[in-house]
Every structure is written in structure tokens, then in C-alpha cells.
Design a protein around this motif. Structure first.
Motif, mmCIF file in Angstrom:
data_model
loop_
_atom_site.group_PDB
_atom_site.id
_atom_site.type_symbol
_atom_site.label_atom_id
_atom_site.label_comp_id
_atom_site.label_asym_id
_atom_site.label_seq_id
_atom_site.Cartn_x
_atom_site.Cartn_y
_atom_site.Cartn_z
ATOM 1 N N ARG A 164 -9.622 8.110 0.059
ATOM 2 C CA ARG A 164 -9.759 7.218 -1.251
ATOM 3 C C ARG A 164 -10.580 7.995 -2.110
ATOM 4 O O ARG A 164 -11.564 8.666 -1.917
ATOM 5 N N SER B 267 0.864 -1.228 0.092
ATOM 6 C CA SER B 267 0.024 -0.028 0.008
ATOM 7 C C SER B 267 0.610 1.326 -0.026
ATOM 8 O O SER B 267 1.908 1.424 0.791
ATOM 9 N N GLY B 268 0.531 2.317 -0.733
ATOM 10 C CA GLY B 268 1.157 3.546 -0.762
ATOM 11 C C GLY B 268 2.293 3.446 -1.476
ATOM 12 O O GLY B 268 3.057 4.681 -1.518
ATOM 13 N N GLU C 146 -1.356 14.151 -11.177
ATOM 14 C CA GLU C 146 -2.158 12.765 -11.436
ATOM 15 C C GLU C 146 -3.504 13.235 -12.217
ATOM 16 O O GLU C 146 -4.492 13.313 -11.554
ATOM 17 N N THR D 178 9.976 9.378 -11.461
ATOM 18 C CA THR D 178 9.682 7.998 -11.353
ATOM 19 C C THR D 178 9.126 7.599 -12.567
ATOM 20 O O THR D 178 9.496 6.494 -13.172
ATOM 21 N N LYS E 59 1.199 1.907 -6.917
ATOM 22 C CA LYS E 59 0.848 0.797 -8.035
ATOM 23 C C LYS E 59 -0.359 1.713 -8.605
ATOM 24 O O LYS E 59 -0.404 1.571 -9.856
ATOM 25 N N THR E 60 -1.403 2.402 -8.072
ATOM 26 C CA THR E 60 -2.285 3.045 -8.721
ATOM 27 C C THR E 60 -1.820 4.418 -9.377
ATOM 28 O O THR E 60 -2.245 4.442 -10.761
ATOM 29 N N THR E 61 -1.149 5.052 -8.969
ATOM 30 C CA THR E 61 -0.375 6.402 -9.425
ATOM 31 C C THR E 61 0.200 5.791 -10.720
ATOM 32 O O THR E 61 0.256 6.653 -11.654
#
Ligand SMILES: Nc1ncnc2c1ncn2[C@@H]1O[C@H](COP(=O)(O)OP(=O)(O)OP(=O)(O)O)[C@@H](O)[C@H]1O
Ligand SMILES: O=C([O-])CC(=O)C(=O)O
Ligand SMILES: [Mn+2]
Length: 532
Positions: free
Chosen positions: A324, A239-240, A286, A449, A243-245
């Protein structure tokens, strides 16, 4: 009273769940938003987003999660990591929950976990809250309306936030409980409003079932090159870690942001939606995720907003740093319609190193990849689990120990074989701190990144010059297009090289101490890749 659409032969009554008030079956998004608003569960936000807060529980409660200990799972569950519950305690818990549910209204969603029809699971989710029904409708895969007529749930999840468990009667720890029963194929969730508990329940099931069929189950996001499903990448990470970003990359097609399977010929999403962290969310860094927060029916959970303007303040973490938003995959413009990609060309392991020691990207041999997969090093960031308030180094095996019902070797062997079969390239990416540890340095810039990942995924990074890292033994690129060269060598970002070396040695020692537990189970090449 029955409302909505359901297989007439498979209502809750047929499952022995009777005496409820109104039962709403498979309501669609506008109906769920309307119901949730009428029931006072939240606020209609800009663009029709649904804004709500979950009260005391704003993250998962891993210490309150239990697996019912029965003969059929006795030998296959990793009991050191999964708390056992006695079968009769579960029977009592269910009976008391059902008694509490009498006369109350409920919402039912009949959903599918797993985009690959060969490996999917029919899951019925019964919730007390209308917005939980909306949440899980976003998050799992929605069967076609016509398929509902013949839908037969294999698993049933019952989520009742208003029910308080009793540790003396129910074999649990507190009045909050998440109980998985592999024999009766039920998950009971009580006394938490945090919606993530439901989706991670389904994930835990699939993490048990799929490896039993030789399919690797992964806590990872996934995307593929536009128009080329053969160029797939998976991004493991606790978590954190991003992955999503990082999987929401406008130049690639998003397969999914959190849970996937890797079969002989494909990577497939378990889910149909995403659950993004919103802390410090900005349109600049994002844009795709930011845009979903003002789209119809997106669930915006635990974010502070101005009641007059409905403007959300993503920098305000006063409710929780684990705010979230949940939205269906199609809210991301370039999401895959099928949720399926080819087998991975690249395997990325994301870590958020709050010590500021690990390089922003490193190339791993397959043995090193196995070492880092079993280690699962990261820093837990504040909020996703109760009690975590600042980054805390942790080794969470398989990058997701709280969701792994089997022993780590079961997943390790599957991943090792999958990497060997496909020849996937492996990378370790630090999205954590640079320029010093937490408190001194700063979080790795997202754009750096992203640039490093672009170079890894388009193949150009393979042609860079690499140095061998003296502490960890992996290869680190010396220069990468579009990335500040200084950033690539973490030692050079610290004000004192000696302080860096000391911190690096401490981290190496932590890795070695943690890895000792796996030495009896692993191959010689992974042993050789062990550090410290
Ligand atoms: N360099 C970076 N790379 C990725 N994310 C970063 C970076 N720097 C800061 N962040 C922030 O870190 C957070 C990463 O969260 P994200 O939702 O992507 O994690 P996740 O791995 O999907 O977690 P979960 O499994 O809990 O959903 C986001 O809030 C993002 O803005
Ligand atoms: O499960 C949650 O609460 C959110 C999540 O994806 C994770 O923690 O990995
Ligand atoms: Mn995520």
C-alpha cells in the motif's frame, strides 16, 4: 516529558494514561519522518517517501476484531457479524496494555474524522510507532494548528504493536486484538503493525454513529465533475475492486477513496488521505497514484525495494500482494480542498468477479441497486485480509461487512431513501475477470473500465442501446464509444458459450442462496428484483 503541541488541559495524563516515556504530541510530517528513521522503523525512499514493512501482519485481521457488549449497544449492534467482548475483559486488556506502555515513548495525533463539521468526530490516535502517527496524520483530517489548543478528543485509539493480548485474560481469540468500546469511546489495537487497522477502526465508529443521525455511511470512493460539485459520483466496492484506482480520474475532482457519508445535502469524506494498493502499480495505468510513491512522507508499506537504488518493485508481491501507499489527498493534483460534494448523480457498485461472468457495466433500477448493495458480491483479492491467497468469491453485505456494526437493513434503508430522494442513476461495474474465470481469462483492462465510467458519468451511456441480461435481469449496453464491443458481452469473451452459461447459472444460484437471509426485511420491489 511532553513534546510538540497539545491542548494543555487535555494531555494523556488527563485521560488517566500516565507513566509513559516521552510523549510526542501532534508532530508534523518532517518531524515524524525524522523520528521514524531515528527509531529504525523504516528507510527514506526517493523524494523522501517513507518505506517500511509491517512484519507478520500485512493485512487486516477481521477475526480478531471485537465490540464490547454493553447495555447501550446491545440492541443496535449486529452481533452475528461483530464478535462480542465482555466489559470486564476490556478493562483487563486496557490495564495490561497500560502496564506494558510504562516508560515507552508514544506519539499522539489529534485528528478529525469527517469533512462535514456537522457530522465529524474528534479522534485522538496514540501510537507506539512514529510511522503509524505519520500514517494516520495523512489518513484522517488535520485540524488547523490553532484548533489544537482547544481540541478535546471524543474517541481515543491506542495502538501498541509490541503488546501481546492473552485470550484467557482478555476475551480475545489470539494475541492480536482490535477492541471497540462504544461506552468508554476507546479502540485498543495490539500485536499488529498493519496500519489499515487504525483507519478502518475509525470507519467502524462512524458507520455506527452516523446512521443513528440519519446519515448514510458508505465504504465507497467519491469524485465530482470539475467545477461542478452537483455532478458527484460514489463508487461502492469491497477491498481491491477499484475504489481508489477509479476515483483518481484526471478529468474529475477527487473527494476521497474509501469512506464517505451521504447526508441530506452532501457527500463528505471521512478521511483526509488515500490508502492505495500498489501491486503492479504503473505510471502508465495510474499516473497520479504512482507519482505519490516518490513524494515526501508518503508511507510506502510492504513493498520490496532495491536498497542501493531505492527503486521500488511494484510487481514483487513477495512481502504481500497487499502492498500500500498512504498519502494526503492534496498529493493528487485534482483533489477537492473541502472533501465535500453534492448528493450523487451516479451510484456505481464495483465488483471484482473472478468467475468472469458479470458484464463490465450494467444499468440497475433502484430495486436492483438495493439487491446488489445487500448482496455485496465480489471476489476477495489476495492479501487485504489474512489467509486470502487467491481470489475467493464472497458476499460482503453493503460492500463492507467487516466494518458494519449495524444490521445491513439499517444501511440498506438509508441508501434506498437517498437514491429515491436524489434520483441517482445506478450501475454495476465488473472490474474482475473477462475472457473466462480467474486462471483462464484476464483482469478487465483498466482503460476499458475507465471508458465505461466516463460514458456513464457524462450521461452519454444513457442513450446507448441496451440488452436485458437473461441471468441477472439488468440492462447491459450493446456498444460504447472507445470500448471493444466484444468485451460488453461476457459470454462472447469465453471460448465456450455453454461453459459460460453453466458458470453464470452457478453464480445466480450463489446469489439466491445468499440473499435468502434478507427476504424477511425487504420491500416487494426489491424482492421482485431478486434473481434465481
Ligand atoms: N479494471 C480495473 N479497474 C480497477 N482496478 C483494476 C482493474 N484492473 C486491475 N485493477 C487493479 O486492482 C486494484 C484495485 O485496487 P484499489 O486500491 O483501487 O481497490 P480499493 O477498492 O480501493 O480497495 P481498498 O478498499 O482495499 O482500498 C489495483 O491494484 C488496480 O491496479
Ligand atoms: O482496510 C484496509 O486494510 C484497506 C481497505 O481499505 C479495505 O480493506 O477496504
Ligand atoms: Mn482503496
Amino acid at each position: 516529558m511532553t513534546l510538540g503541541h497539545v491542548n494543555p488541559a487535555c494531555k494523556l495524563d488527563h485521560q488517566g494514561i500516565t507513566g509513559l516515556g516521552k510523549v510526542h504530541y501532534n508532530l508534523i510530517e518532517p518531524q515524524l519522518v525524522e523520528a521514524a528513521l531515528l527509531r529504525g522503523e523504516g528507510t527514506l525512499g526517493k523524494g523522501g517517501a517513507f518505506l517500511c514493512s509491517t512484519g507478520k501482519f500485512t493485512g487486516r485481521s477481521p477475526k480478531d476484531k471485537f465490540v464490547v457488549r454493553t447495555a447501550s449497544v446491545e440492541d443496535s449492534i449486529w452481533w452475528e457479524n461483530n464478535q462480542p467482548m465482555a466489559p470486564d475483559a476490556f478493562v483487563q486488556l486496557k490495564a495490561d496494555m497500560l502496564a506494558h506502555m510504562q516508560g515507552r515513548d508514544f506519539f499522539v495525533q489529534d485528528m478529525v474524522g469527517g469533512a462535514d463539521p456537522e457530522h465529524h468526530l474528534a479522534v485522538r490516535v496514540v501510537t507506539e510507532l512514529a510511522w503509524h502517527s505519520l500514517f494516520i496524520r495523512h489518513m484522517l483530517r488535520r485540524p488547523a494548528r490553532s484548533a489544537l489548543d482547544s481540541f478535546v478528543p471524543e474517541w481515543t485509539i491506542i495502538n501498541v504493536p509490541s503488546f501481546k493480548a492473552d485470550p484467557k485474560k482478555h476475551g480475545c481469540r489470539t494475541d492480536t486484538v482490535i477492541a471497540l468500546n462504544f461506552d468508554t469511546k476507546e479502540i485498543l489495537i495490539a500485536n499488529t503493525g498493519y496500519a489499515g487497522e487504525i483507519k478502518k477502526g475509525v470507519f467502524t465508529l462512524l458507520n455506527y454513529i452516523l446512521p443513528g443521525k440519519g446519515v448514510m455511511a458508505m465504504h465507497c470512493s467519491a469524485n465530482h465533475a470539475k467545477g461542478n460539485t452537483d455532478d458527484t459520483a460514489v463508487f461502492f466496492g469491497l477491498s481491491g475492486t477499484g475504489k481508489t484506482t477509479l476515483s483518481a480520474d484526471p478529468s474529475r475532482t477527487l473527494i476521497g477513496d474509501d469512506e464517505h457519508g451521504w447526508s441530506d445535502n452532501a457527500v463528505f469524506n471521512f478521511e483526509g488521505g488515500c490508502y492505495a494498493k500498489t501491486i503492479n502499480l504503473s505510471a502508465e495505468a495510474e499516473p497520479d497514484i504512482y507519482a505519490t510513491t516518490s513524494m515526501f512522507a508518503t508511507v510506502v508499506e510492504n513493498n520490496v525495494f532495491n536498497p542501493e537504488t531505492l527503486e521500488i518493485d511494484f510487481d514483487d508481491a513477495s512481502l504481500t500482494p497487499n502492498g500500500r501507499c498512504a498519502y494526503p489527498l492534496e498529493y493528487i493534483a485534482n483533489a477537492s480542498a473541502t472533501g465535500i460534494g453534492g448528493t450523487p448523480k451516479n451510484v456505481i457498485m464495483l465488483t471484482c468477479d473472478a468467475f468472469g461472468v458479470l458484464p463490465p457495466i450494467s444499468r440497475l433500477t433502484p430495486a436492483q441497486a438495493m439487491y446488489h448493495f445487500l448482496s455485496g458480491f465480489t471476489s476477495k483479492v489476495a492479501g487485504t485480509e489474512r489467509g486470502i491467497t487467491e481470489p475467493q468469491p464472497t458476499f460482503s453485505t453493503c460492500f463492507g461487512a467487516p466494518f458494519m456494526p449495524r444490521r445491513p437493513e439499517a444501511y440498506g434503508k438509508l441508501l434506498q431513501a437517498a437514491i429515491a430522494r436524489t434520483g441517482a442513476h445506478c450501475w454495476l461495474v465488473n472490474t474482475g475477470w473477462t475472457g473466462g474465470a480467474y486462471g483462464v481469462g484476464k483482469r478487465m483492462p483498466i482503460r476499458a473500465t475507465r471508458a465505461l465510467l466516463t460514458a456513464a458519468l457524462d450521461g452519454s451511456l444513457a442513450n446507448a442501446t441496451f440488452r436485458r441480461d437473461p441471468n441477472f435481469g439488468f440492462d447491459v449496453p450493446v456498444a460504447v464509444h472507445d470500448v471493444d464491443t466484444g468485451l460488453l458481452d461476457p459470454r462472447s469473451t469465453w471460448t465456450s458459450g455453454n461453459a459460460y452459461d453453466a458458470q453464470a447459472q452457478k453464480l445466480v444460484a450463489m446469489f439466491a442462496e445468499n440473499f435468502a437471509q434478507y427476504l424477511p426485511y425487504i420491500d416487494a420491489d426489491v424482492k421482485a428484483a431478486a434473481i434465481g
